[in-house]
Design a protein around this motif. Structure first.
Motif, PDB file in Angstrom:
ATOM      1  N   LEU A  58       0.824  -1.210   0.000  1.00 35.04           N
ATOM      2  CA  LEU A  58       0.000   0.000   0.000  1.00 35.04           C
ATOM      3  C   LEU A  58       0.854   1.254   0.000  1.00 35.04           C
ATOM      4  O   LEU A  58       0.528   2.248  -0.653  1.00 35.04           O
ATOM      5  N   GLY A  59       1.949   1.223   0.757  1.00 37.10           N
ATOM      6  CA  GLY A  59       2.768   2.418   0.916  1.00 37.10           C
ATOM      7  C   GLY A  59       3.492   2.838  -0.343  1.00 37.10           C
ATOM      8  O   GLY A  59       3.547   4.034  -0.669  1.00 37.10           O
ATOM      9  N   ALA A  75       1.024   4.349  -2.953  1.00 34.83           N
ATOM     10  CA  ALA A  75       0.490   5.596  -2.394  1.00 34.83           C
ATOM     11  C   ALA A  75       1.540   6.693  -2.439  1.00 34.83           C
ATOM     12  O   ALA A  75       1.249   7.840  -2.816  1.00 34.83           O
ATOM     13  N   HIS A  77       1.572  10.147  -4.534  1.00 38.01           N
ATOM     14  CA  HIS A  77       1.815  11.369  -3.760  1.00 38.01           C
ATOM     15  C   HIS A  77       2.914  12.214  -4.400  1.00 38.01           C
ATOM     16  O   HIS A  77       2.759  13.438  -4.557  1.00 38.01           O
ATOM     17  N   SER A 101      -3.344  10.346  -0.896  1.00 40.13           N
ATOM     18  CA  SER A 101      -2.225   9.404  -0.948  1.00 40.13           C
ATOM     19  C   SER A 101      -1.254   9.628   0.194  1.00 40.13           C
ATOM     20  O   SER A 101      -0.669   8.669   0.729  1.00 40.13           O
ATOM     21  N   LEU A 113      -2.625   7.910   3.313  1.00 39.48           N
ATOM     22  CA  LEU A 113      -2.433   6.461   3.245  1.00 39.48           C
ATOM     23  C   LEU A 113      -0.974   6.090   3.477  1.00 39.48           C
ATOM     24  O   LEU A 113      -0.669   5.155   4.242  1.00 39.48           O
ATOM     25  N   ALA A 114      -0.045   6.799   2.828  1.00 47.45           N
ATOM     26  CA  ALA A 114       1.374   6.499   3.008  1.00 47.45           C
ATOM     27  C   ALA A 114       1.803   6.727   4.456  1.00 47.45           C
ATOM     28  O   ALA A 114       2.559   5.935   5.033  1.00 47.45           O
ATOM     29  N   VAL A 117      -3.894  -0.148  -4.785  1.00 44.46           N
ATOM     30  CA  VAL A 117      -4.045   1.307  -4.831  1.00 44.46           C
ATOM     31  C   VAL A 117      -4.098   1.808  -6.269  1.00 44.46           C
ATOM     32  O   VAL A 117      -4.939   2.651  -6.627  1.00 44.46           O
ATOM     33  N   THR A 167      -7.540   3.142  -8.097  1.00 45.66           N
ATOM     34  CA  THR A 167      -7.531   4.539  -8.544  1.00 45.66           C
ATOM     35  C   THR A 167      -7.930   4.642 -10.010  1.00 45.66           C
ATOM     36  O   THR A 167      -8.734   5.509 -10.396  1.00 45.66           O
TER      37      THR A 167
END
Length: 646
Positions: A183-184, A187, A191, A243, A246-247, A366, A370
């Motif tokens: 996820l990171g 994201a 970002h 984003s 989330l990050a 993600v 999106t």
């Protein structure tokens, strides 16, 4: 011009002071945690400053490209002056990225190394310097390409490449390690791209005149320029904030860890971002005054300029804080208490696959979520403007978006990272089922009806459809080779084994299959007319039938294989490039308690590839035959009407 550059100069100074202050406050604190030696003040302070400068050059490049793509009127492509400015900024970005790579080697090696073979080896064996070198290579290609980008579609291609080049440092940085990296990493990638475009757009608003040549521009053009810049900034702000949240949730997994150095920088960046959002709202309100007259219009223009200058300065501060975060250790990385599955994938899979887990154990992808949301929102906005649009097409489009989300974010998508059979099932849904449903939604026809003929958005859509590259890719023979050959090249060569440990590449592979599948079915059964001439129905049927045996052949090859295709042929880091864990087999390294026999699972994958590949194609054959029948009926009706008139 000097007055225009003043806000940018102040913004650069604000960002540099912020990153220097962060580096001084953090000092040597991160090195003992990571087991590294202190490289000295020159590297500790120079690296973040050079990295900030590289980010600034990237923002200038993307700002110039965004200006030519969206902010100015028409779809004629950038002027020579705009191309020269973007090229110069891209060359600067490339040079600074190379310097950053060298300083990154020094940062992890305990000091600067003398130029020579040892430095070259260090640059290519460590993940972080490789990321910056890839960024530099992408920026250099952008610098060369943008010089020749004389059309709107080619400028769009350059912009996409520039956005991809930004991801080099992201996919080799701290976001790819630890729990939640699946996820990171995406994201943080979204970002970085959104924040850089936001920064560049505000800079373009301050520095560039709407016409790209001088001050002599009518108030309408200035108003449209400012309004579009505000719209782009707003979209980027939404993506940046969403984003970023989330990050941050991944990298700082608990509230108590906000008290760490990294957590403090996150809080400070969030606070400044809130102020930036307020300034952005104020600027958008000021931009509405361009339609006024005389003194009031001049005052609102000055207010807009001041708000944009303040916004640029605050964004530079946030960028400086973001760079300072790279000098601290995210709490998710210390201590390294993770299971083997979490270390490799970023999440755990405690239970074997079942109907309940495959349908209910959701974990969002993600990138693909999106994409599905954007496709749904844009299509919905266009659908709202058009009366009498067929319900079936709307249902088909949103069903395609739903399949995309289901395949990548449900339990099937979660297990696709741990089971080859689940991965193949996901690939078939994304590469065949979703594209068929999407092309039957007729998005291009809907857009042409929803957008007025004299608007810039319509001109840009037509420019994209007339792009030579799209015409080549949408040729039936080319599209067929891409959709049929991609599985063979990916799974039956070492490519899949080499790419599989790089989890951040999996969404890109899904997007590739989605794209080539869309092109293939667009030409064969799409509601929209293709970019080039569409072959007659009999030729399309021949192409479709000829492609069907290849799915069976692919399945037979998987069934006949003596060993799993997911074997990594040589020693390779399986943690995404960090160089901490080395394995010879990706799936075995997951150490799942319920691990299945890899060869037996590959046999299941072979059957899925065969069945899930050919079954949708049979449905497409039916759709094509129905379209052929309707086209013949329409031709007969037209002929009878013509005869009746005679």
């Amino acid at each position: 011009m000097t007055r225009r550059l003043a806000p940018a100069s102040w913004a650069c100074a604000a960002g540099a002071l912020t990153v220097l202050a962060g580096a001084l406050l953090l000092g040597r604190s991160a090195y003992p945690v990571l087991g590294l030696a202190d490289p000295g003040e020159l590297v500790r302070l120079g690296l973040p400053v050079v990295r900030l400068a590289a980010t600034g050059a990237a923002a200038v490049t993307l700002g110039a490209l965004t200006r030519s793509l969206v902010l100015v009127d028409g779809a004629a492509g950038p002027s020579a002056r705009a191309r020269a400015s973007a090229s110069a900024a891209a060359w600067t970005w490339a040079g600074l990225a190379v310097v950053t790579a060298v300083l990154t080697v020094a940062d992890v090696s305990g000091g600067l190394a003398a130029p020579g073979p040892d430095l070259v080896v260090q640059l290519v064996v460590r993940a972080a310097p490789v990321g910056w070198l890839a960024c530099a290579a992408g920026a250099a290609v952008v610098a060369v390409w943008v010089r020749e980008a004389r059309t709107w579609s080619s400028t769009l291609g350059v912009s996409v490449l520039a956005g991809v080049a930004l991801l080099g440092p992201v996919v080799t940085g701290h976001a790819i390690d630890g729990v939640g990296k699946d996820l990171g990493a995406p994201a943080l990638g979204l970002h970085v791209i959104a924040a850089t475009v936001w920064l560049g757009t505000v800079g373009a608003l301050l520095v560039g005149a709407p016409d790209g040549e001088g001050q002599h521009t009518d108030s309408g053009a200035r108003r449209r320029f400012a309004a579009r810049a505000g719209a782009v900034s707003t979209v980027c702000a939404v993506v940046t904030v969403a984003s970023g949240v989330l990050a941050a949730a991944v990298l700082v997994p608990s509230v108590g860890e906000l008290a760490t150095a990294y957590g403090g920088l996150v809080l400070l960046a969030a606070a400044v971002t809130v102020v930036v959002l307020g300034v952005l709202a104020r600027r958008r309100l000021a931009a509405r005054g361009y339609g006024a007259t005389d003194v009031r219009r001049q005052r609102r223009r000055i207010a807009d300029t001041r708000a944009a200058a303040l916004e640029l300065g605050l964004l530079a501060v946030v960028t400086g804080l973001s760079v300072a975060m790279t000098r601290a250790v995210p709490p998710v990385q210390a201590p390294f208490h993770t299971t083997p599955t979490e270390a490799v994938l970023g999440f755990g899979i405690p239970d074997p696959p079942s109907a309940a887990t495959l349908l209910g154990d959701w974990r969002p992808d993600v990138v693909l979520v999106t994409v599905a949301v954007v496709l749904g929102v844009v299509y919905g906005r266009w659908r709202h403007r058009v009366e009498g649009w067929p319900v079936g097409r709307t249902v088909s489009w949103f069903a395609g978006c739903a399949v995309l989300v289901l395949a990548t974010s449900s339990g099937l998508g979660r297990y696709a990272d741990a089971l080859f059979s689940a991965h193949i099932a996901e690939h078939m849904l994304v590469g065949i089922v979703a594209p068929v449903l999407l092309v039957l939604g007729g998005p291009v026809t809907l857009a042409r009806r929803a957008l007025p003929e004299d608007c810039d958005a319509r001109d840009r859509l037509e420019a994209l459809l007339e792009a030579p590259a799209l015409r080549v890719l949408a040729h039936p023979a080319v599209a067929a080779v891409l959709v049929v050959g991609s599985p063979f090249l990916l799974y039956l060569t070492p490519a899949f084994s080499l790419l599989q440990p790089l989890g951040w590449l999996m969404p890109a592979i899904s997007l590739w299959f989605l794209g080539v599948g869309y092109l293939f079915f667009w030409v064969l059964v799409g509601v929209d007319p293709p970019p080039g001439p569409r072959p007659p129905h009999v030729a399309r049927l021949a192409v479709l039938v000829a492609s069907m045996p290849f799915h069976a052949l692919f399945g037979v090859i998987l069934l006949a294989a003596d060993e799993p295709v997911a074997q990594i042929p040589s020693t390779l880091a399986a943690d995404g490039g960090g160089g901490q864990v080395f394995v010879t087999d990706f799936y075995s390294h997951l150490r799942l308690a319920w691990a299945v026999d890899l060869l037996a699972d590959q046999h299941v994958a072979a059957l899925l590839a065969w069945g899930m590949g050919d079954a949708p194609l049979l449905a497409v054959v039916v759709v094509l035959l129905v379209q052929w029948h309707r086209a013949g009926a329409d031709e007969d009706a037209a002929a009878r009407e013509l005869l009746a008139r005679r």
